[in-house]
Write an enzyme that holds these catalytic residues in place. Structure first.
Site: not given
Ligand code: ACO
Length: 329
Positions: A116, A256, A286
């Site tokens: 990214c 980004h 993204n």
């Molecule tokens: N729908 C519903 N529930 C979900 C989903 C979904 N799509 N995904 C995860 N959950 C659940 C999980 O299973 C978890 O349930 P549990 O509490 O029963 O175990 C709960 O939601 C919370 O999950 P978390 O992973 O803790 O959620 P978080 O609030 O951290 O959000 C997210 C997740 C959106 C991915 C966040 O961590 C994030 O944005 N991280 C950065 C990711 C990013 O920007 N990546 C880009 C990288 S760039 C590149 O180079 C490709």
């Protein structure tokens, strides 16, 4: 053929026709519009057609950027494509785009791999090569067909990404213009590769075969989130310091487009109002290396970025990599 400063002379973008909303996503994995939107700010993303490759999207975006810059393909002598989803392992997507665009044979064409952060890496590389005096006009493209590297049964990743391409043309600052690339800064932290990766499909684990890790993106979301906030803040602060510019002088930050909560925390860190940030992730998710050039193009065409204004570009991605750039239009 040396020039004292180089500027972004034109921009272009391309998104595939097919829209996939969060409601559509909820038919594929156990998720909801409410979960995706409240955690990320994403409402929908674009998905490329099966026969539409990364190079096709890159070519379409580049054509628009060339037209915007009022240049023809034969004036381009450097082409860099930033992508983590090349058409093929070999040759580079840049060479395929070169042929599709009809660039001259004397053009240097290659891909950059920084996930990214790829567009900012490619911008820095192109700028340095132009400053060497050996190239005159560069096309820098970020293009991704991420839908092909997603595990469509993994709700923690597949809801976040989309397909798109964005492109810029860089060349000598036109007479009478103050436009220029003011500065760039790149970083990487190679000890954290497994936080965000595609474990299979490379030479370490050539696919297919038994016991081969998947060739799909895997991510430790929480850790990546913390990294993104910390390092994008550092990258933004460092480039401002390096260029002797205060945050308040920046007219438009183009971050980004990964997650609205990450962008909000950078706004807080820089003490800038959120309307100083250009955000379009609601519509595209993204799109990795395409994210910043896609946003830049939209910001320019909507009048959000005007001639003379100063933009801060800031990215992070797998590697882990991050980087920033300051651009005067
Ligand atoms: N729908 C519903 N529930 C979900 C989903 C979904 N799509 N995904 C995860 N959950 C659940 C999980 O299973 C978890 O349930 P549990 O509490 O029963 O175990 C709960 O939601 C919370 O999950 P978390 O992973 O803790 O959620 P978080 O609030 O951290 O959000 C997210 C997740 C959106 C991915 C966040 O961590 C994030 O944005 N991280 C950065 C990711 C990013 O920007 N990546 C880009 C990288 S760039 C590149 O180079 C490709």
């Amino acid at each position: 053929m040396s020039a004292s400063s180089f500027a972004l002379l034109g921009t272009g973008a391309y998104v595939p026709e097919r829209v996939m909303t969060n409601e559509d996503m909820a038919k594929v994995v156990d998720t909801s519009d409410d979960w995706i939107f409240s955690r990320t700010g994403i409402k929908e993303r674009r998905i490329a057609a099966e026969d539409e490759q990364t190079s096709d999207m890159a070519t379409a975006a580049a054509k628009v950027a060339l037209e915007d810059a009022r240049l023809t393909p034969d004036q381009i002598d450097l082409l860099i494509v930033a992508t983590l989803t090349p058409d093929l392992p070999m040759p580079s997507t840049a060479c395929i785009v070169q042929a599709k665009l009809g660039l001259p044979h004397r053009a240097a064409c290659f891909d950059v791999s920084a996930a990214c952060s790829g567009f900012v890496y490619a911008l820095d590389t192109a700028w340095a090569m132009l400053q060497s005096g050996r190239y005159r006009h560069a096309l820098v493209i970020g293009a991704e067909k991420l839908s092909t590297v997603l595990d469509w049964s993994d709700r923690t990743t597949c809801v976040l990404f989309g397909d798109a391409a964005g492109a810029v043309v860089i060349g000598p600052t036109p007479e009478g213009s103050k436009a220029e690339i003011v500065g760039t800064k790149l970083y990487s932290e190679g000890e954290n590769t497994e936080l965000l990766w595609i474990p299979g499909g490379g030479s370490a684990h050539p696919a297919p075969g038994p016991d081969v890790p998947p060739r799909f993106m895997q991510m430790k979301g929480r850790e990546v989130f913390k990294f993104a906030v910390r390092e994008m803040e550092d990258a933004a602060r460092d480039i401002l310091e390096q260029c002797g510019v205060s945050a308040d002088e920046v007219d438009c930050v183009v971050p980004h487009q990964a997650n609205l909560r990450i962008i909000d925390s950078i706004a807080k860190f820089l003490k800038l109002p959120s309307d100083r940030f250009f955000v379009n992730l609601e519509l595209y998710g993204n799109t990795s290396a395409a994210s910043i050039p896609l946003a830049i193009d939209e910001a320019r065409r909507s009048g959000r970025i005007k001639d003379g204004s100063l933009s801060l570009l800031v990215a992070f991605g797998a590697g882990l990599t991050y980087g920033s750039a300051l651009v005067r239009w």
